[in-house]
Every structure is written in C-alpha cells, then in structure tokens.
Motif scaffolding. Structure first.
Motif, PDB file in Angstrom:
ATOM      1  N   VAL A  48       9.307 -15.005  -1.511  1.00 35.90           N
ATOM      2  CA  VAL A  48      10.215 -14.858  -0.367  1.00 35.90           C
ATOM      3  C   VAL A  48      10.989 -13.552  -0.509  1.00 35.90           C
ATOM      4  N   GLN A  49      11.053 -12.808   0.612  1.00 34.44           N
ATOM      5  CA  GLN A  49      11.864 -11.575   0.621  1.00 34.44           C
ATOM      6  C   GLN A  49      12.930 -11.688   1.704  1.00 34.44           C
ATOM      7  N   ASP A  50      14.052 -11.007   1.468  1.00 38.80           N
ATOM      8  CA  ASP A  50      15.208 -11.226   2.330  1.00 38.80           C
ATOM      9  C   ASP A  50      15.600  -9.994   3.145  1.00 38.80           C
ATOM     10  N   MET A  51      14.685  -9.032   3.310  1.00 33.67           N
ATOM     11  CA  MET A  51      15.060  -7.806   4.030  1.00 33.67           C
ATOM     12  C   MET A  51      14.176  -7.520   5.232  1.00 33.67           C
ATOM     13  N   ASP A  52      13.527  -8.527   5.758  1.00 34.89           N
ATOM     14  CA  ASP A  52      12.788  -8.358   6.997  1.00 34.89           C
ATOM     15  C   ASP A  52      11.649  -7.335   6.878  1.00 34.89           C
ATOM     16  N   HIS A  53      11.062  -7.237   5.704  1.00 37.32           N
ATOM     17  CA  HIS A  53       9.957  -6.301   5.500  1.00 37.32           C
ATOM     18  C   HIS A  53       8.703  -6.785   6.195  1.00 37.32           C
ATOM     19  N   GLU A  54       7.962  -5.836   6.779  1.00 36.88           N
ATOM     20  CA  GLU A  54       6.705  -6.194   7.443  1.00 36.88           C
ATOM     21  C   GLU A  54       5.594  -6.477   6.437  1.00 36.88           C
ATOM     22  N   ASN A  55       5.531  -5.653   5.380  1.00 37.95           N
ATOM     23  CA  ASN A  55       4.405  -5.719   4.450  1.00 37.95           C
ATOM     24  C   ASN A  55       4.731  -6.581   3.234  1.00 37.95           C
ATOM     25  N   TYR A  74      -4.361  -9.808  -2.242  1.00 36.71           N
ATOM     26  CA  TYR A  74      -4.255  -9.875  -0.789  1.00 36.71           C
ATOM     27  C   TYR A  74      -2.991  -9.152  -0.343  1.00 36.71           C
ATOM     28  N   PHE A  75      -2.984  -8.709   0.906  1.00 29.40           N
ATOM     29  CA  PHE A  75      -1.750  -8.209   1.483  1.00 29.40           C
ATOM     30  C   PHE A  75      -1.667  -8.591   2.960  1.00 29.40           C
ATOM     31  N   SER A  76      -0.472  -8.392   3.479  1.00 28.99           N
ATOM     32  CA  SER A  76      -0.223  -8.825   4.860  1.00 28.99           C
ATOM     33  C   SER A  76       0.695  -7.824   5.533  1.00 28.99           C
ATOM     34  N   TYR A  77       0.329  -7.433   6.769  1.00 31.66           N
ATOM     35  CA  TYR A  77       1.156  -6.489   7.526  1.00 31.66           C
ATOM     36  C   TYR A  77       2.144  -7.190   8.442  1.00 31.66           C
ATOM     37  N   ASP A  78       1.885  -8.453   8.714  1.00 32.76           N
ATOM     38  CA  ASP A  78       2.750  -9.135   9.671  1.00 32.76           C
ATOM     39  C   ASP A  78       2.455 -10.622   9.580  1.00 32.76           C
ATOM     40  N   VAL A  79       3.253 -11.374  10.281  1.00 32.68           N
ATOM     41  CA  VAL A  79       3.076 -12.823  10.296  1.00 32.68           C
ATOM     42  C   VAL A  79       1.658 -13.161  10.757  1.00 32.68           C
ATOM     43  N   LYS A  80       1.047 -14.100  10.057  1.00 32.41           N
ATOM     44  CA  LYS A  80      -0.292 -14.609  10.341  1.00 32.41           C
ATOM     45  C   LYS A  80      -1.390 -13.564  10.155  1.00 32.41           C
ATOM     46  N   MET A  81      -1.048 -12.388   9.657  1.00 31.72           N
ATOM     47  CA  MET A  81      -2.065 -11.387   9.377  1.00 31.72           C
ATOM     48  C   MET A  81      -2.288 -11.296   7.876  1.00 31.72           C
ATOM     49  N   LYS A  82      -3.536 -11.095   7.472  1.00 31.83           N
ATOM     50  CA  LYS A  82      -3.847 -10.949   6.054  1.00 31.83           C
ATOM     51  C   LYS A  82      -5.046 -10.033   5.897  1.00 31.83           C
ATOM     52  N   GLU A  83      -5.061  -9.339   4.783  1.00 30.79           N
ATOM     53  CA  GLU A  83      -6.162  -8.445   4.455  1.00 30.79           C
ATOM     54  C   GLU A  83      -6.555  -8.671   3.004  1.00 30.79           C
ATOM     55  N   LYS A  84      -7.845  -8.641   2.734  1.00 33.37           N
ATOM     56  CA  LYS A  84      -8.306  -8.779   1.358  1.00 33.37           C
ATOM     57  C   LYS A  84      -8.015  -7.503   0.582  1.00 33.37           C
ATOM     58  N   SER A 127      -6.576 -17.523  -1.647  1.00 32.97           N
ATOM     59  CA  SER A 127      -6.283 -17.362  -0.237  1.00 32.97           C
ATOM     60  C   SER A 127      -4.777 -17.158  -0.096  1.00 32.97           C
ATOM     61  N   VAL A 128      -4.342 -16.807   1.115  1.00 34.39           N
ATOM     62  CA  VAL A 128      -2.920 -16.558   1.330  1.00 34.39           C
ATOM     63  C   VAL A 128      -2.498 -17.173   2.663  1.00 34.39           C
ATOM     64  N   SER A 129      -1.189 -17.294   2.795  1.00 31.12           N
ATOM     65  CA  SER A 129      -0.622 -17.814   4.031  1.00 31.12           C
ATOM     66  C   SER A 129       0.671 -17.079   4.311  1.00 31.12           C
ATOM     67  N   ARG A 130       0.806 -16.655   5.582  1.00 32.17           N
ATOM     68  CA  ARG A 130       2.069 -16.028   5.991  1.00 32.17           C
ATOM     69  C   ARG A 130       2.444 -16.561   7.366  1.00 32.17           C
ATOM     70  N   GLU A 131       3.109 -17.689   7.348  1.00 31.71           N
ATOM     71  CA  GLU A 131       3.539 -18.365   8.577  1.00 31.71           C
ATOM     72  C   GLU A 131       4.878 -17.822   9.067  1.00 31.71           C
ATOM     73  N   LYS A 132       5.686 -17.326   8.146  1.00 30.17           N
ATOM     74  CA  LYS A 132       6.973 -16.725   8.497  1.00 30.17           C
ATOM     75  C   LYS A 132       7.051 -15.344   7.851  1.00 30.17           C
ATOM     76  N   LYS A 133       7.792 -14.466   8.463  1.00 29.09           N
ATOM     77  CA  LYS A 133       7.823 -13.078   8.015  1.00 29.09           C
ATOM     78  C   LYS A 133       8.319 -12.955   6.586  1.00 29.09           C
ATOM     79  N   GLU A 134       9.246 -13.796   6.187  1.00 31.79           N
ATOM     80  CA  GLU A 134       9.864 -13.636   4.879  1.00 31.79           C
ATOM     81  C   GLU A 134       9.078 -14.289   3.739  1.00 31.79           C
ATOM     82  N   ARG A 135       8.069 -15.056   4.049  1.00 34.57           N
ATOM     83  CA  ARG A 135       7.391 -15.846   3.025  1.00 34.57           C
ATOM     84  C   ARG A 135       5.901 -15.536   2.987  1.00 34.57           C
ATOM     85  N   PHE A 136       5.407 -15.296   1.774  1.00 43.05           N
ATOM     86  CA  PHE A 136       3.981 -14.986   1.595  1.00 43.05           C
ATOM     87  C   PHE A 136       3.492 -15.805   0.422  1.00 43.05           C
TER      88      PHE A 136
END
Lengths: 112, 111
Positions: free
Chosen positions: B24-31, B47-57, B65-74
């Motif tokens: 969890v991050q607390d600064m509203d980061h996109e990545n 894995y990485f993610s640029y935005d909510v519900k987006m993921k890249e290998k 696998s990964v999950s990003r349902e909310k911006k602050e949590r990966f």
C-alpha cells in the motif's frame, strides 16, 4: 530494451582510498540512470540519478557518477572510502516503460 | 514523506499454498511495481502497473499474478507457492515521471 551490467561483483578497498564501481548500460532510448545502495538488512537508498541534464552527477555521501554516452558507461566513484560505505551497490536503468532494471549488484568491502 | 507499506516483514508458507503479498502506498502514485531480490541476481521485475486494473508482465512473471483494484494497493499473488519462490519481495511506487519509493520488503520462505 534497457539493461545494465555491473562489471565487478565484489570490490575491496582500503579506508581512505578511492572507490570505483563500474557500470555499463544498454538502452534504445535516452536512459535515466541511477545508483542505489543497500546496507545489510536495510532498505534501498537512492545515491544519485542521471536524467539527461549534467553528465557529472553528484549524489549523497560524497559519491558521484559520470554519464559517458560514447562508452555507454555510468561508473560510480568516491574520492575516499569510509568504513560506513561497505554495502551492496546497484546500477539501475529506467527507460520507456518507467520500470527500473537493476544490475546484479557490486558488494563493496572497506578494510581498515 | 511517501510511504510504501508491505504488510508482512517475514512470512513462512508451505509448498502449494496460495500466498498474498500486500503493498500500500499513500501518495496517489500511478505506478506500482513488484520485484524479487536474490543474492547475486539483483532485483528482478515481476509485474508492474500503470493504473487501477492495469498490469504488465515484467521479466519473471511465471508463477505470479497481481491485482490492483484500488490505486493505493498492489497485491502480488503466488498461485501455488514453490520452494524456488523463497526470496525477498520488494514493492515500489512512483508518480508518472518521478522518483521511486521502495517498501522495506517481505522475506518469504516456502517450506
């Protein structure tokens, strides 16, 4: 694709002597380059970063690095090693995807 | 200061278990990013993610696998943990063009 190669897995220097940690990079784009340090059982700490401004980059704790495009190098130096510099050092490149690609690390040993 | 919090510092799991590592991050980061760190291999991107519900290998996504349902949590998920996934896992976040912040890591042991 972008990558870095750290040319030495281990470097040993005496306290008070210069430090040179070597890094070559490969990138299709104008890269951003970083050096991170990790002390034993500690987190990663950013030492310095290059982002296409001045080619000589000064970092924390007396470290600096020079970006040399013709040699595709980004070596880390410090004029005089201190015992507290003993740590693992990572050369890192960031390119188009903004993800960081790490080198395998150089372990710096500083002897009294 | 930006904080990246990894829920567990140490974790021991059995082979075959499904494992969730939370970040969890607390600064509203996109990545946001997940790496594993192994001696002599540096940090490798899973894995990485640029935005909510987006993921890249990343470079080594197999078995994860990964999950990003909310911006602050990966979240990083090990579908069926294996002993070769014993490692230190590091989460990081960054704004679109800016400095990275790393979490303190989760040392996972699979027995």
């Amino acid at each position: 694709a972008q990558s870095v190669t750290q040319l030495d897995s281990h470097v040993s220097v005496s306290e008070g002597t210069p430090v040179l940690l070597r890094c070559n990079y490969s990138s299709s784009y104008s890269p951003s380059l970083f050096w991170y340090v990790q002390h034993p059982n500690k987190g990663l700490q950013l030492l310095l970063k290059y982002t296409s401004a001045a080619t000589l980059v000064k970092g924390i704790n007396g470290f600096e690095a020079e970006f040399k495009k013709s040699e595709t190098s980004f070596h880390l130096t410090k004029p005089s090693a201190h015992m507290s510099d003993a740590a693992e050092y990572f050369c890192v490149v960031s390119g188009f995807t903004h993800a960081l690609n790490f080198g395998k690390g150089t372990s710096l040993l500083v002897t009294p | 200061d930006v904080k990246v919090t990894q829920s567990s510092r140490y974790l021991v799991k059995r082979t075959g278990e499904k494992v969730f590592l939370e970040c969890v991050q607390d600064m509203d980061h996109e990545n946001m990013f997940w790496y594993r760190q192994d001696p002599g291999l540096g940090l490798r991107l899973i894995y990485f993610s640029y935005d909510v519900k987006m993921k890249e290998k990343g470079d080594i996504p197999e078995g994860y696998s990964v999950s990003r349902e909310k911006k602050e949590r990966f979240s990083l998920i090990l579908e069926s943990a294996s002993t070769n996934q014993t490692s230190m896992y590091l989460c990081a976040s960054s704004p679109r063009a800016g400095s990275y912040t790393f979490g303190s890591g989760t040392r996972l042991t699979v027995v």
